[in-house]
Design an enzyme around this catalytic site. Structure first.
Site, PDB file in Angstrom:
ATOM      1  N   HIS A   9     -11.021  -1.299   5.105  1.00 52.84           N
ATOM      2  CA  HIS A   9     -10.677  -0.833   6.452  1.00 52.84           C
ATOM      3  C   HIS A   9     -11.184   0.582   6.749  1.00 52.84           C
ATOM      4  CE1 HIS A   9      -7.913   1.018   3.770  1.00 52.84           C
ATOM      5  NE2 HIS A   9      -7.454   1.794   4.740  1.00 52.84           N
ATOM      6  N   ASP A  10     -11.888   1.195   5.802  1.00 52.75           N
ATOM      7  CA  ASP A  10     -12.376   2.568   5.993  1.00 52.75           C
ATOM      8  C   ASP A  10     -13.893   2.660   6.119  1.00 52.75           C
ATOM      9  OD1 ASP A  10      -9.826   3.750   5.774  1.00 52.75           O
ATOM     10  OD2 ASP A  10      -9.974   3.853   3.588  1.00 52.75           O
ATOM     11  N   ASP A  20      -2.757   4.742  -2.443  1.00 55.86           N
ATOM     12  CA  ASP A  20      -3.652   5.471  -1.553  1.00 55.86           C
ATOM     13  C   ASP A  20      -4.059   6.831  -2.139  1.00 55.86           C
ATOM     14  OD1 ASP A  20      -4.689   5.430   1.292  1.00 55.86           O
ATOM     15  OD2 ASP A  20      -3.562   7.300   1.362  1.00 55.86           O
ATOM     16  N   GLU A  52      -6.587   3.913  -5.370  1.00 56.90           N
ATOM     17  CA  GLU A  52      -7.747   4.339  -4.604  1.00 56.90           C
ATOM     18  C   GLU A  52      -8.141   5.705  -5.155  1.00 56.90           C
ATOM     19  OE1 GLU A  52      -9.396   5.166  -0.102  1.00 56.90           O
ATOM     20  OE2 GLU A  52      -7.424   5.868  -0.655  1.00 56.90           O
ATOM     21  N   ASP A  60       0.858  -1.183   0.000  1.00 55.81           N
ATOM     22  CA  ASP A  60       0.000   0.000   0.000  1.00 55.81           C
ATOM     23  C   ASP A  60       0.893   1.232   0.000  1.00 55.81           C
ATOM     24  OD1 ASP A  60      -2.132   1.802   0.536  1.00 55.81           O
ATOM     25  OD2 ASP A  60      -3.166   0.262   1.717  1.00 55.81           O
TER      26      ASP A  60
HETATM   27  C1  GLC Z   1      -7.043   6.298   2.387  1.00 50.32           C
HETATM   28  C2  GLC Z   1      -6.899   5.126   3.315  1.00 50.32           C
HETATM   29  C3  GLC Z   1      -7.291   5.570   4.693  1.00 50.32           C
HETATM   30  C4  GLC Z   1      -6.365   6.668   5.115  1.00 50.32           C
HETATM   31  C5  GLC Z   1      -6.369   7.803   4.123  1.00 50.32           C
HETATM   32  C6  GLC Z   1      -5.240   8.734   4.353  1.00 50.32           C
HETATM   33  O1  GLC Z   1      -8.360   6.680   2.223  1.00 50.32           O
HETATM   34  O2  GLC Z   1      -7.641   4.043   2.864  1.00 50.32           O
HETATM   35  O3  GLC Z   1      -7.244   4.516   5.624  1.00 50.32           O
HETATM   36  O4  GLC Z   1      -6.734   7.145   6.372  1.00 50.32           O
HETATM   37  O5  GLC Z   1      -6.245   7.350   2.801  1.00 50.32           O
HETATM   38  O6  GLC Z   1      -4.043   8.125   3.991  1.00 50.32           O
END
Ligand code: GLC
Length: 502
Positions: free
Chosen positions: A315-316, A199, A252, A96
């Site tokens: 996880h979010d 990310d 993402e 990641d």
């Molecule tokens: C992404 C991750 C999340 C994190 C954010 C900042 O959305 O999935 O868990 O807090 O980025 O890095």
């Protein structure tokens, strides 16, 4: 077909997967000890949430060194061992990568914030107040109603952070930043990593002069940022990825319009894959899912590089089982849908167990974004402390005594064994992996579609309704079926079925 088009990915949130050294936090050796479980489950590729050195204010998404391993998780040797053990089992592994921001503990930020004249000053985004003395723009940081700017007393300027003040945004407009970040990719690619989940990658390019629409003014800037320059940065990243064979980038792209998401595939010269998070917010209704799938299918007409991804939990966000109110029929139907749509599915560790979010007592809440519930530890064995050497950093789910992996392995009707069977069938039928998606329709509350290759034809029907409903196929068309079909050949409320068609 590329491996990442036919693979089923499995996301591991390492803190919550399994601890082996007794500090209550999961680690790399915990993942290593469960590889056989994952092989038996039948997933093809692992995505490991960040394991890099970090002060953990955002639990690893605040990186203090892109080329190392945080001692909480183990050592670089442990990671190398994990990679070779994953490969020895015929699986792939991606890390990641967090390119938009570093931790404020990263040496780059320490240097940048030391003085205005620092050679790394421009690696981050600094601005003086406007002439009228106000903030540089109206952007709001994530998880709050607070500005995305924090005043630095020493150098008397604001710095930008789309997340926590301890997560300063890198300045991707600076070519040295881009080169340094490309090198962090090469560091891991050289070690045999198969790729990255990237990310909030849609956030790296920015138009700072442009205020967010005041109507949206109370919202985080993160899902609003969608600017042209990012595509240029992505093409550079793709060039780095292309220096290596067979690697993958999964972005993402935290935008909720699938059409906007699709632009991040470029002309097959940007991301290989992108998350399409519309599925996380689509209500459990047949028409809503039909429209979402139809939109994804139509995209291939205009975006040649489009290969969909499907995700129901991470996880979010609240776990899919919690979003579906814990209804076991629906939870299984959701798994059927996830594994049968055209595209690459991403399972979140624990989804195969049908885990709900844990109830987190106020005094145990630790995440600044309030996401602890979906990060509850995975229960492995059927006695306290459920396969963990000590009490983990977050509480287990309430029904841990019945949902743990050991109990589910012993029960032929468990969610775990159901998921395993689905994954096995997916491997046996090319149509599930690569077939065209046809005959998408809704009749009553039943959504159905078929997947077909030249010599393999399968179908899926999901009953979103509250009463028993007909399958869209005649009994004579069905060679074999799996799922919840009643003796009369109908789908029970909430039920779903996979069929092999003649
Ligand atoms: C992404 C991750 C999340 C994190 C954010 C900042 O959305 O999935 O868990 O807090 O980025 O890095």
């Amino acid at each position: 077909m590329e491996w990442w088009q036919t693979a089923v990915f499995y996301q591991i949130y390492p803190r919550s997967f399994l601890d082996t050294d007794g500090d209550g936090v999961g680690d790399i050796n915990g993942i290593r000890s469960k590889l056989d479980y994952l092989v038996e489950l039948g997933v093809d590729a692992l995505w490991i949430s960040p394991i890099f050195p970090s002060p953990m204010r955002d639990f690893g998404y605040d990186v203090a060194d892109y080329c190392g391993v945080d001692p909480t998780f183990g050592t670089l040797d442990d990671l190398d061992a994990l990679v070779s053990e994953v490969h020895a089992r015929g699986m792939k592994i991606i890390l990641d990568w967090v390119p938009n921001h570093t931790s404020s503990d990263h040496p780059w930020f320490t240097e940048a914030s030391a003085s205005r004249g620092s050679t790394k000053r421009d690696w981050y985004v600094w601005r003086s107040p406007t002439e009228s003395g106000s903030l540089p723009n109206n952007w709001i940081r994530a998880w709050s109603d607070q500005p995305a700017w924090t005043w630095d007393e020493t150098t008397e300027q604001y710095y930008l952070h789309c997340f926590l003040p301890s997560q300063p945004d890198l300045n991707w407009a600076n070519i040295e930043v881009r080169a340094a970040m490309h090198d962090t990719l090469r560091f891991w690619l050289d070690r045999g990593i198969d790729g990255f989940r990237m990310d909030v990658i849609h956030l790296v390019g920015k138009e700072l002069e442009v205020d967010d629409d005041p109507e949206m003014a109370a919202l985080s800037h993160v899902p609003l940022n969608d600017v042209a320059i990012t595509h240029e940065y992505l093409r550079e990243i793709r060039t780095v990825m292309n220096e290596y064979d067979d690697r993958v980038s999964v972005g993402e792209v935290y935008l909720f319009d699938p059409k906007a998401v699709a632009t991040y595939y470029g002309k097959d010269d940007e991301l290989h894959l992108s998350f399409n998070f519309a599925s996380l917010v689509t209500p459990w209704r047949a028409e809503a899912w039909r429209d979402l799938v139809a939109e994804s299918e139509e995209m291939q007409l205009t975006v040649t590089a489009w290969w969909p991804t499907w995700v129901l939990s991470n996880h979010d966000n609240a776990r899919v089982a919690s979003r579906l109110g814990g209804d076991p029929a629906r939870v299984r139907a959701a798994m059927i849908l996830l594994l049968s749509l055209r595209g690459t599915p991403f399972l979140y560790a624990g989804e195969e167990l049908g885990l709900l979010d844990a109830e987190i007592p106020t005094e145990r809440i630790v995440d600044p974004g309030g996401r602890d519930g979906c990060r509850a530890p995975i229960p492995w064995s059927n006695r306290p402390s459920w396969g963990w050497p000590t009490d983990p950093w977050l509480p287990f789910v309430d029904d841990v005594a019945t949902v743990n992996a050991e109990a589910q392995m012993a029960d032929p009707d468990s969610m775990l064994n159901f998921t395993k069977e689905l994954l096995q069938m997916r491997r046996r039928h090319a149509a599930w992996r690569i077939g065209q998606l046809t005959k998408l329709q809704v009749v009553g509350h039943v959504l159905s579609f078929e997947r077909a290759t030249q010599d393999d034809r399968v179908g899926v029907a999901v009953n979103f309704g509250k009463s028993q409903a007909r399958l869209p196929w005649q009994q004579t068309q069905i060679r074999e079926s799996f799922g919840s079909i009643s003796p009369e050949g109908e789908l029970p409320p909430g039920g779903a079925a996979w069929v092999e068609l003649t």
